[in-house]
Design a protein around this motif. Structure first.
Motif: not given
Length: 105
Positions: A6-12, A15-19, A35-40, A60-65
């Motif tokens: 899962i990728t998620a950044c503060t603005s959504g 960085h979410t999509y770059i990651a 398989y990657v899920e995005t939360q934005g 892998i959880i790559a998240a700033d939120i």
């Protein structure tokens, strides 16, 4: 290795999509399934399926939120990192995870 993420950044947005793209590129170049899920800001995209989670060797959880749906990963090995680490060193992270998962003889 089967990876879900899962990728998620503060603005959504950025960085979410770059990651996501960096992670997919690194994993596939190393021969892994991913398989990657995005939360934005537009919500959840490419939501992980029960089967992909069940078959995953690592999450892998790559998240700033705070992300939603973490309860789906009970019993799985979870690695949490900031999106910036994944953007800069996704291949190195995957290599390290693979080393940790494969028992040394």
């Amino acid at each position: 290795m089967n990876i879900v993420a899962i990728t998620a950044c503060t603005s959504g947005i950025a960085h979410t999509y770059i990651a996501k793209e960096k992670l997919i590129k690194a994993a596939t170049s190393l021969g892994h399934n991913i398989y990657v899920e995005t939360q934005g800001t537009i919500g959840v995209e490419n939501e992980l399926t029960k089967d992909s989670i069940a078959n995953a060797d690592i999450v892998i959880i790559a998240a700033d939120i705070k992300i939603s749906g973490k309860e789906r990963f009970v019993g799985k090995r979870i690695v949490e990192v900031p999106t910036q680490l994944l953007i800069k060193s996704s291949k190195a992270l995957i290599n390290k995870l693979q080393e940790d998962l494969i028992p040394k003889v």
